[in-house]
Scaffold this motif. Structure first.
Motif, short mmCIF file in Angstrom:
data_model
loop_
_atom_site.label_atom_id
_atom_site.label_comp_id
_atom_site.label_asym_id
_atom_site.label_seq_id
_atom_site.Cartn_x
_atom_site.Cartn_y
_atom_site.Cartn_z
N ARG A 174 0.83 -1.20 0.00
CA ARG A 174 0.00 0.00 0.00
C ARG A 174 0.88 1.26 0.00
O ARG A 174 0.66 2.19 -0.79
N HIS A 175 1.89 1.29 0.87
CA HIS A 175 2.80 2.45 0.92
C HIS A 175 3.59 2.59 -0.38
O HIS A 175 3.80 3.70 -0.87
N TRP A 176 4.05 1.47 -0.93
CA TRP A 176 4.85 1.47 -2.15
C TRP A 176 4.02 2.04 -3.31
O TRP A 176 4.49 2.89 -4.06
N THR A 177 2.78 1.60 -3.45
CA THR A 177 1.91 2.08 -4.53
C THR A 177 1.63 3.57 -4.38
O THR A 177 1.75 4.33 -5.35
N ALA A 178 1.29 3.99 -3.19
CA ALA A 178 1.01 5.41 -2.95
C ALA A 178 2.25 6.27 -3.15
O ALA A 178 2.19 7.35 -3.77
N ALA A 179 3.38 5.81 -2.66
CA ALA A 179 4.63 6.58 -2.79
C ALA A 179 5.05 6.71 -4.24
O ALA A 179 5.45 7.80 -4.68
N ARG A 180 4.95 5.63 -5.00
CA ARG A 180 5.33 5.69 -6.42
C ARG A 180 4.46 6.69 -7.16
O ARG A 180 4.96 7.50 -7.94
N ALA A 181 3.16 6.63 -6.93
CA ALA A 181 2.25 7.58 -7.60
C ALA A 181 2.59 9.02 -7.23
O ALA A 181 2.65 9.90 -8.09
#
Length: 188
Positions: A174-181
């Motif tokens: 969840r953090h990885w997806t949000a951070a990448r975006a």
């Protein structure tokens, strides 16, 4: 207690003593975590340009030496230490990208806005843009920033990142997806 838990306990004990000024303790810690650090660095160097002047071994040693030779550092846990290692690797790679960009521009050369960059050159500039965006993200959300550092700069997968940060793999995703975006938006 199995060997893995015993090693983790030894690492945590060494880190939380807050006294790595002794060369014997530094060597003991390095012996316990070298394989993990080397794996992190190798995964990261596999994503770097092929003509990079740093090797994975050099990256590990430089990052490790920068950390243990600082005075007054307090490690709360292995997680804290590995997050610091990822940050140290990030800084080393950013310094390398800046140095390469500086050499491309020339020490005293006349600068123009019409840079004709090859793919390898653009990687260095993208790294600098990522560094700026990641610095902004760090001020907004340190956990997301730590996830990016461990995933991108240390090359850890979701499970390894979850273990290092003591989070669930689902939370890391969840953090990885949000951070990448967020980072992509900031870098555009």
């Amino acid at each position: 207690m199995d060997a893995l838990n015993q090693t983790r306990s030894q690492v945590t004990a060494l880190l939380t003593r807050n006294d790595l000024s002794d060369e014997e303790r530094q060597n003991q810690l390095l012996n316990l975590i070298y394989f993990e650090l080397r794996s992190m660095a190798q995964r990261k160097m596999n994503t770097e340009r092929k003509d990079h002047t740093l090797s994975a071994t050099a990256l590990v040693h430089e990052a490790y030496l920068r950390l243990v030779n600082q005075t007054g550092l307090n490690w709360d846990s292995k997680r804290h230490f590995f997050a610091a290692v990822a940050e140290s690797m990030r800084r080393i790679l950013i310094e390398s990208a800046r140095a390469k960009a500086s050499l491309k521009r020339g020490a005293n050369a006349q600068h123009t806005n019409n840079l004709n960059l090859s793919t390898d050159d653009s990687l260095g500039f993208e790294m600098l843009a990522l560094d700026r965006a990641l610095t902004q993200l760090e001020s907004k959300d340190t956990v997301m920033s730590d996830v990016v550092k461990l995933r991108f700069f240390s090359g850890l997968n979701v499970e390894q990142t979850a273990m290092a940060l003591e989070l669930s793999p689902r939370t890391v995703n969840r953090h990885w997806t949000a951070a990448r975006a967020w980072l992509i938006t900031q870098m555009q």
